[in-house]
Design an enzyme around this catalytic site. Structure first.
Site, PDB file in Angstrom:
ATOM      1  N   GLU A 191      37.536  44.741  31.989  1.00 47.62           N
ATOM      2  CA  GLU A 191      37.545  45.145  30.580  1.00 47.62           C
ATOM      3  C   GLU A 191      38.510  44.296  29.757  1.00 47.62           C
ATOM      4  O   GLU A 191      38.613  44.468  28.549  1.00 47.62           O
ATOM      5  CB  GLU A 191      37.859  46.639  30.432  1.00 47.62           C
ATOM      6  CG  GLU A 191      39.170  47.109  31.036  1.00 47.62           C
ATOM      7  CD  GLU A 191      39.035  47.502  32.515  1.00 47.62           C
ATOM      8  OE1 GLU A 191      38.514  46.679  33.292  1.00 47.62           O
ATOM      9  OE2 GLU A 191      39.480  48.604  32.874  1.00 47.62           O
ATOM     10  N   SER A 241      42.511  43.915  42.756  1.00 50.12           N
ATOM     11  CA  SER A 241      43.785  44.181  43.435  1.00 50.12           C
ATOM     12  C   SER A 241      43.558  45.030  44.690  1.00 50.12           C
ATOM     13  O   SER A 241      42.548  45.750  44.797  1.00 50.12           O
ATOM     14  CB  SER A 241      44.733  44.902  42.472  1.00 50.12           C
ATOM     15  OG  SER A 241      44.149  46.119  42.071  1.00 50.12           O
ATOM     16  N   CYS A 296      44.077  34.349  42.779  1.00 52.42           N
ATOM     17  CA  CYS A 296      44.264  35.002  44.089  1.00 52.42           C
ATOM     18  C   CYS A 296      44.605  33.969  45.145  1.00 52.42           C
ATOM     19  O   CYS A 296      45.072  34.326  46.221  1.00 52.42           O
ATOM     20  CB  CYS A 296      43.021  35.762  44.483  1.00 52.42           C
ATOM     21  SG  CYS A 296      41.625  34.668  44.717  1.00 52.42           S
TER      22      CYS A 296
HETATM   23  P1  NAD Z   1      42.102  45.209  39.157  1.00 51.59           P
HETATM   24  O1  NAD Z   1      42.042  45.717  40.542  1.00 51.59           O
HETATM   25  O2  NAD Z   1      43.013  45.863  38.201  1.00 51.59           O
HETATM   26  O3  NAD Z   1      40.629  45.313  38.490  1.00 51.59           O
HETATM   27  C1  NAD Z   1      39.502  44.793  39.113  1.00 51.59           C
HETATM   28  C2  NAD Z   1      38.274  45.583  38.665  1.00 51.59           C
HETATM   29  O4  NAD Z   1      38.427  46.939  39.080  1.00 51.59           O
HETATM   30  C3  NAD Z   1      38.067  45.595  37.168  1.00 51.59           C
HETATM   31  O5  NAD Z   1      36.688  45.451  36.889  1.00 51.59           O
HETATM   32  C4  NAD Z   1      38.570  46.955  36.757  1.00 51.59           C
HETATM   33  O6  NAD Z   1      37.895  47.477  35.638  1.00 51.59           O
HETATM   34  C5  NAD Z   1      38.282  47.808  37.986  1.00 51.59           C
HETATM   35  N1  NAD Z   1      39.247  48.912  38.138  1.00 51.59           N
HETATM   36  C6  NAD Z   1      40.565  48.881  37.821  1.00 51.59           C
HETATM   37  N2  NAD Z   1      41.135  50.065  38.112  1.00 51.59           N
HETATM   38  C7  NAD Z   1      40.161  50.845  38.640  1.00 51.59           C
HETATM   39  C8  NAD Z   1      40.130  52.183  39.141  1.00 51.59           C
HETATM   40  N3  NAD Z   1      41.237  52.938  39.171  1.00 51.59           N
HETATM   41  N4  NAD Z   1      38.968  52.676  39.597  1.00 51.59           N
HETATM   42  C9  NAD Z   1      37.862  51.914  39.585  1.00 51.59           C
HETATM   43  N5  NAD Z   1      37.822  50.642  39.108  1.00 51.59           N
HETATM   44  C10 NAD Z   1      38.956  50.109  38.652  1.00 51.59           C
HETATM   45  O7  NAD Z   1      42.372  43.639  39.242  1.00 51.59           O
HETATM   46  P2  NAD Z   1      42.674  42.611  38.057  1.00 51.59           P
HETATM   47  O8  NAD Z   1      44.034  42.872  37.523  1.00 51.59           O
HETATM   48  O9  NAD Z   1      41.532  42.572  37.110  1.00 51.59           O
HETATM   49  O10 NAD Z   1      42.660  41.233  38.868  1.00 51.59           O
HETATM   50  C11 NAD Z   1      43.786  40.715  39.529  1.00 51.59           C
HETATM   51  C12 NAD Z   1      43.767  41.082  41.004  1.00 51.59           C
HETATM   52  O11 NAD Z   1      42.570  40.604  41.614  1.00 51.59           O
HETATM   53  C13 NAD Z   1      44.897  40.438  41.790  1.00 51.59           C
HETATM   54  O12 NAD Z   1      45.394  41.392  42.694  1.00 51.59           O
HETATM   55  C14 NAD Z   1      44.228  39.293  42.523  1.00 51.59           C
HETATM   56  O13 NAD Z   1      44.874  38.890  43.707  1.00 51.59           O
HETATM   57  C15 NAD Z   1      42.904  39.890  42.809  1.00 51.59           C
HETATM   58  N6  NAD Z   1      41.902  38.863  43.088  1.00 51.59           N
HETATM   59  C16 NAD Z   1      41.516  38.694  44.385  1.00 51.59           C
HETATM   60  C17 NAD Z   1      40.594  37.725  44.699  1.00 51.59           C
HETATM   61  C18 NAD Z   1      40.181  37.500  46.125  1.00 51.59           C
HETATM   62  O14 NAD Z   1      39.238  36.771  46.340  1.00 51.59           O
HETATM   63  N7  NAD Z   1      40.811  38.107  47.109  1.00 51.59           N
HETATM   64  C19 NAD Z   1      40.049  36.924  43.693  1.00 51.59           C
HETATM   65  C20 NAD Z   1      40.450  37.141  42.373  1.00 51.59           C
HETATM   66  C21 NAD Z   1      41.377  38.128  42.082  1.00 51.59           C
END
Ligand code: NAD
Length: 550
Positions: A191, A241, A296
Site C-alpha cells: 500500500e 518481512s 532484501c
Molecule cells: P511487510 O511485511 O510490511 O509487507 C509486505 C506485504 O504484506 C504488503 O503487501 C503488506 O500490505 C502486507 N501486510 C503487512 N502487514 C500485514 C498484516 N499484518 N497482515 C497481512 N498482510 C500484511 O514488508 P515491507 O515493509 O513492505 O517490505 C520490506 C520487507 O520485505 C523486508 O523485511 C525485506 O527483507 C522483505 N523482503 C524480502 C524479500 C525476499 O526475497 N526474501 C524480498 C523483498 C523484500
C-alpha cells in the site's frame, strides 16, 4: 493534499485516487472510503491516496479470476507464451515510465529503478519458454501394454502479496510464471507504492491477456486475510518481512493452500585478508547503501577477518561515506542514494543508530550528521544540497524541472549512510533487520569465527565472501547455511532461470521464487497410467485383488 512537484503530465502518471484493477478495467475502491496516503519520499509530499479493499471487493475479484481461469487454463501454452512475448515488448517500450513510477513512490534512484524493471523483465522472458517448461514426463511400456505420463496442470487462482521495496520486480517474480502456467492471478501490492502494479495490469491487457486473468487489489490486512482464507484461492506467494511471512504461511496453509513466503534478511559479507580491498569497498558501498539499504539482498553486516583487514575496510568505507551523494532519485546528476520510503521508516532507521550506540557499538559515521537534502551536514550532496538549503530541481529523465516553492526536497525522507564498527552478535543492531542505509562491522579473528557468525544468525537470505583464495571460497559456499551465496559478488540474486530464496527464517514453504521452482509451485502434477485393452486378442485376464505390479 499537496501536489508532487516532479510530476509531469502523462509520463508515469499517478492518479490522485488509486483504486483496483479487476476484470480488465480500473475500478475505484468503495470500502467506506478507507484509504492510505501515498507519498513522493524525495519531497515528503502526499501525492495520492490508495483505496483499501474490503473483503467483499476481494471476493468479487476472486470470483472473476476463478471464472476467467477456466478458459485461460485451457488455452494452449504456446498461445499463453505469445501473450508473454508481447508483454515483454511492452515492458521494454515502457521501461522509463515504469522506472519513474517506482522512483516517485519508492524513492530509489532512476537507474536503480530501471535495473529493477530489467530483473523483472527477465522472469517474463523465462515465462516465454513455458511450452518447453510444461512438457511433462513420459514412460512407455511401464507394464505389458501400459504407458505412464505426467503433466503439469494449473493450480487455479493464485495470489501474490508483495513488499514496497520492489514494486515491479517482485510482482514479476510471480505473475508471469503463474499466468504462463495457465493460472489467473490476483496481485496485492504494497500500500506504500501501488501504482506500478496497476501499470503492469494495463500492459498485460494490451498484450492480449483476457480480462479477469490478472487483477490488482489494493489493500491492507483485510484484503490479505480474505485471500488467505477464501477456498477459491489455490496458491499464495508472499514476499515481505519475516513476522508477516510467518503469519501468511501459517494462515494460508491452515486453509489448505500451497504457500511460499519469503521473509526478511540480514546479509553478511565475509572479507578475507587476501581480498582486493578496494574492489571489496566498492562492492560493499553499492550493496549496503544502494537503494538506501531497502533491499532484501542488501549487505548489512561486513565481517572482516583479522585486525588489519578490519582497519583497512572501516577506513575505506568511512572515506567513501563522507562523499556519498544523497538526493532525489530523479535528480540530474543522479545521486548514489535516494530517500527512505516513508518518514516513519526513516525515523525507525534513525532509532537504530541510538540503539547501537547504547549497546556499545562504535558509530563511525552517523547518517543523521551527513549531508543530504534538508540536513545540517556540511559535505556537498548532488545538486549542492545540504545545510538545510536543498532546493534540488529534480530534473531527471523525462521530468520537468521543478518550478519554485513546493519543489524543495528539504522535507524529503532522507538520511545519510551510517557505519557501525565493533558490533557483536547479540546486539539488536546485529540480530534485527534495520532495512536502511546502515552497515555494521562485526570483526572476526579467523575464517571459522566468521563462518560461525554468519551461520549463527536466524536470517539466511544472502551472503558473500570476498577473497582470492579458491579453497576459502569453496569451503565457505559448502558450509555456509544461507540460501544465496556470492563469491566476490556482493548481491548474488539468481538469474530468472534459477530460483530465488533464502533459508531458515528468511523463507517459509519449500519452493523458491521464479525459475524451475516457480513452475513447480504454480502447477500441480497429474500422472496418468494408460492401458488400452486388446480385447479378444488378449483374451482378458480377469479381476485382480492384489496391489498392481507391473
Ligand atoms: P511487510 O511485511 O510490511 O509487507 C509486505 C506485504 O504484506 C504488503 O503487501 C503488506 O500490505 C502486507 N501486510 C503487512 N502487514 C500485514 C498484516 N499484518 N497482515 C497481512 N498482510 C500484511 O514488508 P515491507 O515493509 O513492505 O517490505 C520490506 C520487507 O520485505 C523486508 O523485511 C525485506 O527483507 C522483505 N523482503 C524480502 C524479500 C525476499 O526475497 N526474501 C524480498 C523483498 C523484500
Amino acid at each position: 493534499m499537496a501536489t508532487d512537484p516532479t510530476h509531469p503530465a502523462g509520463l508515469g502518471d499517478t492518479p490522485a485516487a488509486i483504486g483496483h484493477y479487476v476484470n480488465g478495467e480500473a475500478v475505484a475502491g468503495s470500502n467506506n472510503g478507507r484509504t492510505a496516503p501515498i507519498y513522493n519520499p524525495a519531497f515528503g509530499v502526499q501525492t495520492a491516496e490508495v483505496a483499501l479493499a474490503s473483503a467483499d471487493e476481494v471476493e468479487a475479484a476472486i470470483a472473476n479470476a476463478a471464472e476467467a481461469q477456466k478458459a485461460w487454463g485451457a488455452t494452449p501454452p504456446l498461445r499463453r507464451a505469445r501473450v508473454m512475448f508481447r508483454f515483454k515488448e511492452l515492458i521494454e517500450r515502457n521501461h522509463d515510465r515504469l522506472a519513474e513510477c517506482i522512483t516517485r513512490e519508492h524513492g530509489k534512484t532512476f537507474s536503480d529503478a530501471k535495473g529493477e524493471v530489467i530483473r523483472g523483465l527477465e522472469v517474463v522472458e523465462f515465462a516465454c519458454g513455458i511450452p518447453h517448461l510444461l512438457k511433462g514426463e513420459h514412460s512407455p511400456n511401464v507394464g505389458a501394454g501400459v504407458d505412464s505420463h505426467s503433466m503439469q496442470q494449473p493450480v487455479g487462482v493464485c495470489a501474490g502479496i508483495t513488499p514496497f521495496n520492489f514494486p515491479v520486480m517482485v510482482p514479476l517474480w510471480m505473475a508471469p510464471v503463474a499466468l504462463a502456467c495457465g493460472n489467473s492471478f490476483i496481485l496485492k501490492p504494497s500500500e506504500k507504492d501501488p501504482s506500478a502494479g496497476l501499470m503492469l495490469a494495463e500492459l498485460l491487457k494490451e498484450a492480449g491477456l483476457p480480462d479477469g486473468v490478472f487483477n490488482v487489489i489494493n489493500g491492507d490486512k483485510e484484503a490479505v486475510d480474505t485471500l488467505l482464507t477464501d477456498p477459491r484461492v489455490g496458491a499464495i506467494s508472499f514476499v515481505g518481512s519475516t513476522p508477516i511471512a510467518e503469519y501468511i504461511y501459517a494462515t494460508g496453509s491452515a486453509h489448505g493452500k500451497r504457500v511460499q513466503a519469503l521473509g526478511g534478511a540480514k546479509n553478511h559479507a565475509v572479507v578475507m585478508p587476501d581480498a582486493d580491498i578496494e574492489q571489496t569497498i566498492d562492492a560493499l558501498m553499492g550493496a549496503a547503501y544502494g537503494s538506501a539499504g531497502e533491499r532484501c539482498m542488501a549487505i548489512s553486516v561486513a565481517v572482516p577477518v583479522g585486525q588489519d583487514t578490519a582497519e583497512r575496510l572501516v577506513a575505506g568505507l568511512k572515506a567513501r561515506l563522507d562523499t556519498l551523494r544523497v538526493d532525489n532519485g530523479l535528480a540530474d546528476p543522479e545521486p548514489e542514494m535516494g530517500p527512505l520510503v516513508t518518514a516513519e521508516h526513516r525515523d525507525k532507521v534513525a532509532g537504530y543508530l541510538d540503539i547501537g550506540v547504547a549497546e556499545g557499538a562504535e558509530l563511525v559515521v552517523d547518517g543523521r550528521q551527513a549531508a543530504y537534502p534538508g540536513s545540517t551536514g556540511s559535505a556537498a550532496t548532488a545538486g549542492g544540497a545540504g545545510a538545510g538549503s536543498a532546493d534540488t530541481t529534480g530534473a531527471g529523465p523525462g521530468v520537468a524541472g521543478n518550478s519554485a516553492g513546493d519543489g524543495s526536497t528539504a522535507n524529503g525522507f532522507f538520511i545519510g549512510g551510517s557505519l557501525f564498527d565493533h558490533v557483536r552478535p547479540g546486539m539488536r543492531i546485529h540480530s534485527e533487520e534495520i532495512f536502511g542505509p546502515v552497515l555494521s562491522v562485526v570483526r572476526a579473528a579467523d575464517f571459522e569465527e566468521a563462518l560461525g557468525i554468519v551461520n549463527g544468525h536466524e536470517f539466511a537470505n544472502g551472503t558473500a565472501i570476498f577473497t582470492r583464495d579458491g579453497d576459502a571460497a569453496r569451503t565457505y559456499t559448502e558450509r555456509v547455511e544461507v540460501g544465496m551465496v556470492g563469491v566476490n559478488v556482493p548481491i548474488p540474486v539468481p538469474m530468472a532461470f534459477h530460483s530465488f530464496g533464502g533459508w531458515k527464517r528468511s523463507r517459509f514453504g519449500i519452493l523458491h521464487a521464479h525459475g524451475p521452482d516457480a513452475v513447480r509451485f504454480y502447477t500441480q502434477m497429474k500422472t496418468v497410467t494408460s492401458r488400452w485393452p486388446r480385447g479378444v486378442r488378449d483374451g482378458g485376464s480377469g479381476s485382480s485383488f492384489s496391489m498392481p505390479t507391473m
